[in-house]
Design a protein around this motif. Structure first.
Motif, mmCIF file in Angstrom:
data_model
loop_
_atom_site.group_PDB
_atom_site.id
_atom_site.type_symbol
_atom_site.label_atom_id
_atom_site.label_comp_id
_atom_site.label_asym_id
_atom_site.label_seq_id
_atom_site.Cartn_x
_atom_site.Cartn_y
_atom_site.Cartn_z
ATOM 1 N N PRO A 56 6.945 -3.615 -2.895
ATOM 2 C CA PRO A 56 7.325 -4.802 -3.671
ATOM 3 C C PRO A 56 6.242 -5.280 -4.631
ATOM 4 C CG PRO A 56 7.243 -5.289 -1.312
ATOM 5 C CD PRO A 56 6.857 -3.876 -1.477
ATOM 6 N N THR A 57 5.067 -4.663 -4.604
ATOM 7 C CA THR A 57 3.973 -5.023 -5.504
ATOM 8 C C THR A 57 3.347 -3.751 -6.067
ATOM 9 O OG1 THR A 57 2.391 -5.038 -3.666
ATOM 10 C CG2 THR A 57 3.418 -7.138 -4.228
ATOM 11 N N ARG A 58 2.530 -3.904 -7.122
ATOM 12 C CA ARG A 58 1.883 -2.736 -7.740
ATOM 13 C C ARG A 58 0.725 -2.213 -6.911
ATOM 14 N NH1 ARG A 58 0.297 -5.111 -13.031
ATOM 15 N NH2 ARG A 58 -1.382 -3.657 -12.684
ATOM 16 N N LYS A 59 0.046 -3.100 -6.199
ATOM 17 C CA LYS A 59 -1.068 -2.723 -5.325
ATOM 18 C C LYS A 59 -0.766 -3.221 -3.921
ATOM 19 C CE LYS A 59 -4.837 -1.785 -8.184
ATOM 20 N NZ LYS A 59 -5.244 -0.420 -8.113
ATOM 21 N N VAL A 60 -1.162 -2.427 -2.929
ATOM 22 C CA VAL A 60 -1.036 -2.836 -1.540
ATOM 23 C C VAL A 60 -2.398 -2.705 -0.876
ATOM 24 C CG1 VAL A 60 1.396 -2.190 -1.389
ATOM 25 C CG2 VAL A 60 -0.352 -0.547 -0.704
ATOM 26 N N LEU A 61 -2.558 -3.383 0.234
ATOM 27 C CA LEU A 61 -3.788 -3.320 1.003
ATOM 28 C C LEU A 61 -3.562 -2.412 2.206
ATOM 29 C CD1 LEU A 61 -4.619 -7.117 0.883
ATOM 30 C CD2 LEU A 61 -5.668 -5.292 -0.470
ATOM 31 N N ALA A 62 -4.430 -1.435 2.369
ATOM 32 C CA ALA A 62 -4.326 -0.484 3.470
ATOM 33 C C ALA A 62 -5.334 -0.867 4.547
ATOM 34 C CB ALA A 62 -4.595 0.928 2.963
ATOM 35 N N TYR A 63 -4.890 -0.837 5.799
ATOM 36 C CA TYR A 63 -5.727 -1.195 6.947
ATOM 37 C C TYR A 63 -5.665 -0.099 8.005
ATOM 38 C CZ TYR A 63 -5.754 -5.997 5.201
ATOM 39 O OH TYR A 63 -5.923 -7.122 4.440
ATOM 40 N N ARG A 64 -6.798 0.152 8.632
ATOM 41 C CA ARG A 64 -6.910 1.139 9.706
ATOM 42 C C ARG A 64 -7.059 0.404 11.035
ATOM 43 N NH1 ARG A 64 -11.238 3.264 8.012
ATOM 44 N NH2 ARG A 64 -10.206 4.744 6.684
ATOM 45 N N PRO A 65 -6.279 0.790 12.052
ATOM 46 C CA PRO A 65 -6.465 0.173 13.369
ATOM 47 C C PRO A 65 -7.809 0.583 13.962
ATOM 48 C CG PRO A 65 -4.515 1.605 13.338
ATOM 49 C CD PRO A 65 -5.184 1.740 12.019
ATOM 50 N N ASP B 230 2.769 3.862 8.190
ATOM 51 C CA ASP B 230 3.151 5.264 8.329
ATOM 52 C C ASP B 230 2.843 5.791 9.727
ATOM 53 O OD1 ASP B 230 0.420 5.530 8.379
ATOM 54 O OD2 ASP B 230 0.298 6.828 6.619
ATOM 55 N N GLY B 231 2.641 4.894 10.673
ATOM 56 C CA GLY B 231 2.278 5.270 12.027
ATOM 57 C C GLY B 231 0.777 5.282 12.244
ATOM 58 N N GLU B 232 0.021 5.380 11.188
ATOM 59 C CA GLU B 232 -1.445 5.419 11.269
ATOM 60 C C GLU B 232 -2.101 4.277 10.507
ATOM 61 O OE1 GLU B 232 -3.334 7.762 12.937
ATOM 62 O OE2 GLU B 232 -1.450 8.509 13.753
ATOM 63 N N VAL B 233 -1.548 3.946 9.344
ATOM 64 C CA VAL B 233 -2.156 2.959 8.451
ATOM 65 C C VAL B 233 -1.160 1.825 8.213
ATOM 66 C CG1 VAL B 233 -3.063 2.573 6.124
ATOM 67 C CG2 VAL B 233 -3.599 4.696 7.329
ATOM 68 N N LEU B 234 -1.647 0.596 8.368
ATOM 69 C CA LEU B 234 -0.863 -0.595 8.076
ATOM 70 C C LEU B 234 -0.986 -0.895 6.592
ATOM 71 C CD1 LEU B 234 0.637 -3.244 9.002
ATOM 72 C CD2 LEU B 234 -1.642 -4.239 9.272
ATOM 73 N N LEU B 235 0.125 -1.171 5.935
ATOM 74 C CA LEU B 235 0.133 -1.514 4.519
ATOM 75 C C LEU B 235 0.679 -2.924 4.365
ATOM 76 C CD1 LEU B 235 1.640 1.814 3.198
ATOM 77 C CD2 LEU B 235 -0.760 1.122 3.096
ATOM 78 N N LEU B 236 -0.059 -3.761 3.663
ATOM 79 C CA LEU B 236 0.390 -5.119 3.379
ATOM 80 C C LEU B 236 0.510 -5.287 1.875
ATOM 81 C CD1 LEU B 236 -1.810 -7.193 5.855
ATOM 82 C CD2 LEU B 236 0.529 -6.385 6.169
ATOM 83 N N TYR C 186 -7.831 -5.192 12.452
ATOM 84 C CA TYR C 186 -7.717 -3.952 11.676
ATOM 85 C C TYR C 186 -8.764 -3.949 10.572
ATOM 86 C CZ TYR C 186 -3.303 -2.309 13.722
ATOM 87 O OH TYR C 186 -2.340 -1.820 14.567
ATOM 88 N N ASP C 187 -9.250 -2.780 10.217
ATOM 89 C CA ASP C 187 -10.286 -2.640 9.198
ATOM 90 C C ASP C 187 -9.654 -2.382 7.834
ATOM 91 O OD1 ASP C 187 -12.355 -2.794 11.156
ATOM 92 O OD2 ASP C 187 -11.968 -0.693 11.659
#
Length: 103
Positions: A44-53, A82-88, A32-33
């Motif tokens: 659970p955190t103030r910032k999350v990392l968003a990834y695109r398949p 959200d079905g499109e973007v992975l959030l970690l 994932y990009d």
């Protein structure tokens, strides 16, 4: 993989049994990009990392995970999508650094 939105957890399995969460996450989502860090609301955190398949085939991996729910995927890592973007959402600075290294 077994994801439970009521329990808030994901258990990772291979054909031979349980596997390490880091290995499972790398296998499923390693290509994932990284879009970048974003401010989080309800995470659970103030910032999350968003990834695109990288492809619709890889986006299909998200289908086995309930969307819009934060699940504990590893000891210091929460996951949602959200079905499109992975959030970690890494809960340790080391985990955050590992996930953004080379991006």
């Amino acid at each position: 993989m077994s994801a439970c939105s009521e329990c808030g957890t994901i258990d990772w399995f291979s054909s031979t049994g349980p596997i390490d969460p880091a290995e499972a996450l790398a296998g499923l989502f390693g290509s994932y990009d990284l879009i970048g860090p974003v401010d989080a609301v309800g995470a659970p955190t103030r910032k999350v990392l968003a990834y695109r398949p990288p492809s619709s085939k890889k986006r299909a991996y998200l289908a086995g995970i309930p969307d819009g729910v934060w699940l504990k995927a590893a000891p210091h890592l929460w996951l949602s999508h959200d079905g499109e973007v992975l959030l970690l959402a890494p809960t340790s600075p080391i985990e955050f650094s590992n996930l953004t290294r080379g991006a």
